[in-house]
Write an enzyme that holds these catalytic residues in place. Structure first.
Site, PDB file in Angstrom:
ATOM      1  N   SER A   1       3.624  -4.833  -8.134  1.00 53.95           N
ATOM      2  CA  SER A   1       2.938  -5.095  -6.871  1.00 53.95           C
ATOM      3  C   SER A   1       2.030  -6.324  -6.999  1.00 53.95           C
ATOM      4  CB  SER A   1       2.159  -3.845  -6.444  1.00 53.95           C
ATOM      5  OG  SER A   1       1.771  -3.925  -5.101  1.00 53.95           O
TER       6      SER A   1
ATOM      7  N   ASP B   1      10.887   0.318   0.191  1.00 52.59           N
ATOM      8  CA  ASP B   1       9.631  -0.415   0.070  1.00 52.59           C
ATOM      9  C   ASP B   1       9.568  -1.511   1.127  1.00 52.59           C
ATOM     10  OD1 ASP B   1       7.332  -1.692  -0.770  1.00 52.59           O
ATOM     11  OD2 ASP B   1       8.097  -2.242  -2.748  1.00 52.59           O
TER      12      ASP B   1
ATOM     13  N   HIS C   1       7.704   2.122  -2.713  1.00 49.10           N
ATOM     14  CA  HIS C   1       6.866   1.243  -3.523  1.00 49.10           C
ATOM     15  C   HIS C   1       6.323   1.959  -4.764  1.00 49.10           C
ATOM     16  CE1 HIS C   1       4.679  -2.446  -4.094  1.00 49.10           C
ATOM     17  NE2 HIS C   1       3.510  -1.822  -4.110  1.00 49.10           N
TER      18      HIS C   1
END
Length: 324
Positions: A162, A265, A297
């Site tokens: 991320s 995601d 995610h």
């Protein structure tokens, strides 16, 4: 006044009118362990005394017992939108322990100062400071014996998830422009692994990208919390790496890239777009994209024992063990 909420970003954090910040997740920590966990030992080492910042170093127990065992070196940057989580959370301690065991590598997990108290570019600056600190061990005369004795600086890999993946991209770009160690002829980085990378833009990247305006507004608000001085919002080149014409990927400072994305995601198209832009840029390396079907995610951190997470770890460790 202290109980009055100015910004509510539940379930992540709340900011009160008094200025107090209450993080609602990612604040738990676990200590390093000199006793093997999954065959891996760990310890914390300060890399920036001025800012009270440390890294957590992981080493396979078997390597610790040997004096001449040189292993690939993984430098990892945690996610959390630049705002939550730390390198010392149970989530990342578990992931790094598993990664080191599976990859048979030395790992350095970087803790950096977080927004909004320390807005961007502070997380990037701290990460670069940490990376430079790691490379002070390239001659075997650095501060930390585990790195002096066991890190193979011809096999260095950067990874993050991320926001951490975003950091990895920028570290690899910067490494191509600035030498990490005196006398080093290239970047010193063999490859990077981007796990569900946090890139974004004001407009959808392609016809498959999410057009959910509520979601897009939430992501923009979260970015502005981390980077309040971004004049272009989510089109800031630090975040809009894929669509921004000012971002040239041809100079990415490594020879191979693994991008891992998840089908459900919201960031999935950004990961695919990054790989496509990289291939078209004139960059001379190799890039691969792996998509996990039916997953969202950072699922591999949230449910590490599921089949798809095990496959992620298999690809992750294979990339590192594959060397240059």
């Amino acid at each position: 006044m202290d109980s009055e909420i100015a910004v509510d970003c539940s379930p992540l954090l709340k900011i009160y009118k008094s200025g107090r910040i209450e993080r609602l997740m990612g604040e738990a920590t676990v200590p390093p362990s000199s006793e093997p966990q999954n065959g891996v030992v760990s310890k914390d080492v300060v890399y920036s005394a001025d800012n009270n910042l440390s890294v957590r170093i992981y080493l396979p127990e078997k390597a610790a017992a040997e004096t001449d065992s040189k292993l690939p070196l993984l430098v990892y940057f945690h996610g959390g939108g630049f705002i939550i989580e730390t390198a010392f959370s149970p989530t990342y301690h578990t992931f790094l322990t598993t990664s080191v065991s599976a990859s048979n590598c030395v790992a350095v997990s970087v803790d950096y100062r977080r927004a909004p108290e320390h807005p961007i570019s502070v997380p990037f600056d701290d990460s670069w400071t940490a990376l430079k600190w790691v490379f002070t061990h390239i001659t075997g005369s650095g501060q930390e014996d585990w790195l002096n004795k066991h890190a193979d600086f011809s096999r260095v890999f950067l990874s993050g998830d991320s926001a951490g993946a975003n950091i990895v991209h920028h570290m690899a770009m910067r490494a191509a422009k600035e030498k990490l160690s005196p006398g080093l002829n290239d970047t010193g980085i063999s490859g990077i692994i981007l796990l569900h990378p946090y890139f974004w833009s004001k407009t959808p990247i392609d016809e498959k990208d999410t057009k959910d305006e509520t979601l897009r507004m939430k992501i923009e608000a979260f970015w502005m919390m981390a980077s309040p001085n971004s004049k272009d919002g989510t089109d800031d080149p630090l975040l809009n790496v894929v669509q921004s014409e000012s971002v040239d990927l041809s100079g990415l400072g490594c020879g191979k890239v693994l991008v891992m994305v998840a089908e459900k995601d919201a960031l999935v198209r950004q990961g695919w777009g990054y790989a496509a832009k990289l291939e078209k840029s004139g960059w001379k390396g190799e890039v691969e994209v792996v998509e996990s079907e039916g997953e969202d995610h950072v699922f591999h951190l949230l449910k590490p024992e599921c089949d798809n997470a095990i496959e992620v770890m298999h690809k992750f460790s294979g990339f590192i063990k594959g060397g240059n």
